[in-house]
Scaffold this motif. Structure first.
Motif, mmCIF file in Angstrom:
data_model
loop_
_atom_site.group_PDB
_atom_site.id
_atom_site.type_symbol
_atom_site.label_atom_id
_atom_site.label_comp_id
_atom_site.label_asym_id
_atom_site.label_seq_id
_atom_site.Cartn_x
_atom_site.Cartn_y
_atom_site.Cartn_z
ATOM 1 N N SER A 38 0.832 -1.201 0.000
ATOM 2 C CA SER A 38 0.000 0.000 0.000
ATOM 3 C C SER A 38 0.869 1.255 0.000
ATOM 4 O O SER A 38 0.358 2.364 -0.085
ATOM 5 N N LYS A 41 3.705 1.697 2.346
ATOM 6 C CA LYS A 41 4.236 2.029 3.675
ATOM 7 C C LYS A 41 5.714 2.382 3.639
ATOM 8 O O LYS A 41 6.134 3.372 4.222
ATOM 9 N N MET A 69 -1.858 6.593 -2.546
ATOM 10 C CA MET A 69 -2.120 6.255 -3.952
ATOM 11 C C MET A 69 -3.349 6.999 -4.467
ATOM 12 O O MET A 69 -4.138 6.474 -5.252
ATOM 13 N N ALA A 101 2.516 8.933 -1.926
ATOM 14 C CA ALA A 101 3.852 8.782 -1.337
ATOM 15 C C ALA A 101 4.935 8.756 -2.397
ATOM 16 O O ALA A 101 5.997 9.346 -2.225
HETATM 17 N N1 LIG Z 1 0.963 5.340 -7.997
HETATM 18 C C1 LIG Z 1 1.448 5.271 -6.758
HETATM 19 N N2 LIG Z 1 2.300 4.300 -6.442
HETATM 20 C C2 LIG Z 1 2.785 4.244 -5.183
HETATM 21 C C3 LIG Z 1 2.403 5.176 -4.189
HETATM 22 N N3 LIG Z 1 3.028 4.852 -3.033
HETATM 23 C C4 LIG Z 1 3.784 3.768 -3.305
HETATM 24 N N4 LIG Z 1 3.646 3.395 -4.598
HETATM 25 C C5 LIG Z 1 4.248 2.225 -5.264
HETATM 26 O O1 LIG Z 1 3.656 1.072 -4.702
HETATM 27 C C6 LIG Z 1 4.573 0.000 -4.607
HETATM 28 C C7 LIG Z 1 4.637 -0.552 -3.193
HETATM 29 O O2 LIG Z 1 5.292 0.348 -2.364
HETATM 30 P P1 LIG Z 1 5.952 -0.069 -0.965
HETATM 31 O O3 LIG Z 1 6.322 1.189 -0.281
HETATM 32 O O4 LIG Z 1 7.023 -1.090 -1.155
HETATM 33 O O5 LIG Z 1 4.722 -0.741 -0.230
HETATM 34 P P2 LIG Z 1 4.654 -1.479 1.189
HETATM 35 O O6 LIG Z 1 4.611 -2.927 0.870
HETATM 36 O O7 LIG Z 1 3.397 -0.995 1.798
HETATM 37 O O8 LIG Z 1 5.874 -1.091 1.968
HETATM 38 C C8 LIG Z 1 5.899 0.534 -5.129
HETATM 39 O O9 LIG Z 1 6.011 0.142 -6.471
HETATM 40 C C9 LIG Z 1 5.734 2.042 -5.007
HETATM 41 O O10 LIG Z 1 6.510 2.721 -5.955
HETATM 42 C C10 LIG Z 1 1.465 6.216 -4.556
HETATM 43 O O11 LIG Z 1 1.068 7.049 -3.757
HETATM 44 N N5 LIG Z 1 1.029 6.209 -5.851
#
Ligand SMILES: Nc1nc2c(ncn2[C@@H]2O[C@H](COP(=O)(O)OP(=O)(O)O)[C@@H](O)[C@H]2O)c(=O)[nH]1
Ligand SMILES: [Mg+2]
Lengths: 682, 76
Positions: free
Chosen positions: A23, A25, A126, A155
């Motif tokens: 998501s 984080k 997102m 983010a």
């Molecule tokens: N379009 C978009 N992509 C995002 C956003 N925030 C994170 N991402 C993408 O979502 C994916 C997962 O992010 P990550 O920080 O690793 O997620 P986590 O598993 O929650 O830690 C990555 O490819 C990021 O680049 C956002 O606000 N918008």
């Protein structure tokens, strides 16, 4: 239960980032703290708790990034980390990172936190993707219905971060009443009875009693354990039998009622606060179109293999000329510094230390920076695109024949970078048996540290087929992993078969930042390794090559020579019985790059270059046999350490170290002796 | 009937999740709950790929047999 008040300091805030996998984080964590934690577009990138610091105005913030989880049910190790942290309540406020484009499932977790009484800010991340889908969220209404502040962010583009900081410090003492969902008269009646029993039994703790009651009615094993611990087995039994008795009388499962009511609540919240174009979920989006091809029954595996092949081809063809330049530089520097030192009257010993030890040893390893750089660039793009989960899906076909399932393939891909995170990535697997098997075979995934060994040998002895030779080693590693997984599946344990369910996130265009973070982190780690462990070992070997005093440098009579000769007979039947090869393998267990470093020192490569020395000392067949040994033998100590800490026992690292040594020996034997029989030994 | 029996392109409404505590828990966590609409995006012998609202989820056959659906679709 704000920590602030407990601490009596009002400008310190401790926040935790929690939410569904993928998501955003970790992206948010990096934005808030300026750290460079690993981000990737697949569930399960983060498997441990990470802490960072940030400051905003005159506040000092401690930020904690947690592994993603879909609920507090915690089915795998990484989810247990998140759940345990969240239930202990060691924070001021939780930033619940929510994927706005996927509200209903994300809110299922939010609602669980709110019911537990967690003080949280709902972060609608997102927002860009939601907007693209035409989803409009009325933040104020949503906040009102959930009873919690709501902030909108993107983010990955740093949008809304300032506002998030402001809201966070404003709500640092947030003290929300726990959310109450109406579970219907029958369940509600039971809840109040259980609550009053909990009160009577003095079940206090930090836990919201209504929430505890609901969890007990759901037969949550953790809640039952907690109850037994707090009030004792006999009183716990009274509560349990009350619940069981009511269940018998009821028409529907309480479990089902609770889940259904929760989702009904969420649906109602969404209906009142979200607007979206009708039925657009039915439409096939771009991701779905890509998936029809990429996950196709016949094309899936060939596409995956092509992708892997392309990554390695890229790493070598682009890297080769760059390596050439650096090599020329080090050789020239070696010669130049050598004559300069001698000219300035430095003792031959010091000159040898600089040229043979430092340049020959550490330099031979540093030459491979371009490869490391390019490999992780390619892996970074792969991870950020969303293809990782598709690869896991496609490989399920193979993995299920081995008693594993597709998800077990993800740690294997991670292992191509480095086996330490590969071993840690097995935390996302929820059966113990799958985890152990995946850990045992992970070192067979050829990590980036072994790459320099392949490249230097391939360049020296197989110049025309260099990339084919290297690719064949990677493939051999995968084949061996598959065979060994099959073997362990048969002999090791008959365990419960685990369920395969995995989210396929939408494809995303890799962000420059995400990919670069990944790459710099890895290149930085490589440089650090070169400056610490590789440097120290190389110095040690140089010293051993000069002892006992007066011995000819790096001769068979030197200490390192004698040591190597002691071990060399083991490798004689494999075609590389020289003391140089033997000692490089032994020291290579400290870190695999050291194989190259050691060879660089003992062949005094500072002057003539390591490749020339290898051409003179290895036949192509012996070299290939040596490379299979390097691919398969005992993993480095860092990997063994990771296996020890993940399995909490010495048994598994010892088994891994020994079975791999035997396997490597046998395969190298077959390669060399088979090759001799076929007349390839010239 | 179980979700596992559906073919590519078919849609259905989830009626019930059967099975043990873990299986059920994991499915509900990912949004498999009664009253939700699912669409099969891929079924080729291996695990299914199903669309569940905005989610795309890969689902092994074991679990797909625990999701009971109605091909008539959902009311609302
Ligand atoms: N379009 C978009 N992509 C995002 C956003 N925030 C994170 N991402 C993408 O979502 C994916 C997962 O992010 P990550 O920080 O690793 O997620 P986590 O598993 O929650 O830690 C990555 O490819 C990021 O680049 C956002 O606000 N918008
Ligand atoms: Mg993360």
């Amino acid at each position: 239960m704000s920590l602030n008040k407990l601490r009596g300091k009002n400008n310190e805030v401790k926040l935790a980032l929690a939410g569904n996998p993928n998501s955003g984080k970790t992206t948010m964590f990096n934005e808030l703290t300026g750290s460079r934690q690993h981000v990737g577009n697949w569930p399960g990138v983060t498997v441990e708790k990470k802490t960072g610091r940030a400051s905003y105005q005159n506040y000092s913030l401690e930020v904690i990034d947690l592994p993603g989880t879909y609920s507090l049910g915690a089915y795998s190790e990484d989810e247990v980390v998140a759940r345990d942290f969240l239930t202990t309540g060691d924070y001021d406020v939780v930033l619940n990172i929510i994927n706005s484009a996927n509200l209903d499932r994300n809110l299922y977790f939010t609602v669980q936190l709110l019911e537990m009484g967690v003080d949280l800010i709902a972060v609608l991340n997102m927002a860009d993707e939601a907007e693209k889908k035409g989803i409009k969220i009325d933040k104020q209404k949503l906040g009102q219905l959930l009873g919690t502040p709501v902030v909108e962010t993107v983010a990955s583009k740093g949008r809304g971060i300032d506002n998030l900081f402001a809201e966070t410090v404003q709500h640092r003492d947030l003290s929300e009443a726990a959310l109450k969902i109406d579970y219907g008269s029958e369940v509600e009646a039971l809840i109040s009875e259980v609550v009053s029993m909990l009160k009577k039994f003095d079940f206090t703790g930090q836990i919201n009693q209504r929430w505890a009651a609901v969890k007990l009615i759901e037969h949550d094993p953790e809640a039952v354990k907690l109850l037994e611990r707090e009030v004792g087995a006999s009183k716990a039994k009274k509560i349990k039998s009350l619940i069981a008795e009511r269940e018998l009388k009821a028409e529907d499962d309480f479990d089902n009622i609770i889940i259904d009511r929760k989702y009904e609540f969420i649906n109602k919240v969404i209906a009142e606060s979200v607007q979206r174009p009708a039925e657009d979920q039915e439409l096939e989006n771009v991701s779905d179109k890509i998936d029809t091809i990429v996950t196709n029954k016949y094309l899936g595996i060939p596409i995956f293999m092509t992708v892997m092949w392309a990554i390695f081809k890229f790493t070598f063809t682009v890297g080769e000329p760059l390596i050439g330049y650096i090599e020329t530089f080090f050789e020239a520097a070696g010669g130049w510094i050598g004559s300069l030192l001698l000219g300035a009257g430095a003792s031959p010993l010091i000159t040898s230390f600089i040229t043979d030890g430092i340049i020959g040893g550490v330099g031979s390893v540093l030459v491979f920076i371009p490869n490391i750089f390019l490999l992780f660039l390619a892996i970074g793009v792969l991870e950020d695109s969303g293809y990782m989960s598709r690869a896991a899906y496609v490989m399920d076909k193979v993995m299920s024949k081995l008693g594993l399932h597709g998800k077990s393939f993800i740690p294997m891909i991670v292992g191509f970078g480095c086996n330490v995170p590969g071993v840690m990535a097995t935390r996302t697997l929820d059966s113990k048996r799958d985890r152990i098997i995946s850990i045992l075979i992970n070192p067979l995934m050829s990590c980036s540290a072994r790459l320099p060994v392949y490249v230097v040998f391939a360049g020296a002895l197989f110049s025309n087929h260099a990339s084919t030779v290297v690719f064949s080693l990677y493939a051999l590693g995968i084949v061996m992993a598959v065979i060994m997984a099959g073997v362990f599946n048969k002999i090791l344990f008959k365990g419960e078969r685990s369920h395969f369910v995995m989210e396929l996130p939408p494809y995303r265009f890799p962000t420059l930042k995400g990919v670069f973070i990944h790459m710099w982190e890895k290149v930085g780690a490589f440089l650090k390794k070169a400056g610490t462990i590789i440097f120290s070992v190389v110095v040690l070997i140089w010293v051993l090559a000069n002892l006992p005093l007066g011995v000819e440098y790096a001769s068979a009579e030197s200490l390192i020579g004698q040591f190597g000769q002691l071990i060399a007979p083991i490798f004689e039947p494999l075609g590389f019985g020289s003391w140089q090869a033997a000692s490089s393998l032994v020291f290579g267990i400290l870190a695999k790059e050291v194989v190259v470093g050691t060879l660089g020192v003992v062949y005094a490569a500072g002057e003539g270059g390591l490749r020339a020395a290898l051409t003179a000392n290895f036949s192509p067949l012996a070299a290939y046999s040596f490379l299979t040994m390097v691919l398969l033998y005992t993993p480095c100590i860092a990997t063994l350490g990771a296996i020890k800490s993940e399995t909490q026992s010495w048994k598994w690292p010892l088994i891994t170290a020994s079975y791999l040594f035997v396997l490597a020996w046998v395969v190298a034997f077959i390669v060399y002796q088979g090759g001799m029989l076929l007349g390839l030994g010239v | 009937m179980p979700l596992a029996m559906l073919r590519k392109g078919e849609t259905a409404c989830i009626k019930e999740i059967i099975g043990g505590r873990t299986a059920k828990g994991k499915l509900t966590d990912l949004g498999f709950v009664s009253g939700k609409k699912v669409k099969i995006h891929s079924s080729s012998g291996g695990p299914l790929i199903v669309a569940l609202g905005d989610n795309r989820v890969a689902l092994g056959h074991g679990l797909a047999h625990k999701v009971m659906v109605d091909t008539e679709g959902c009311e609302s």
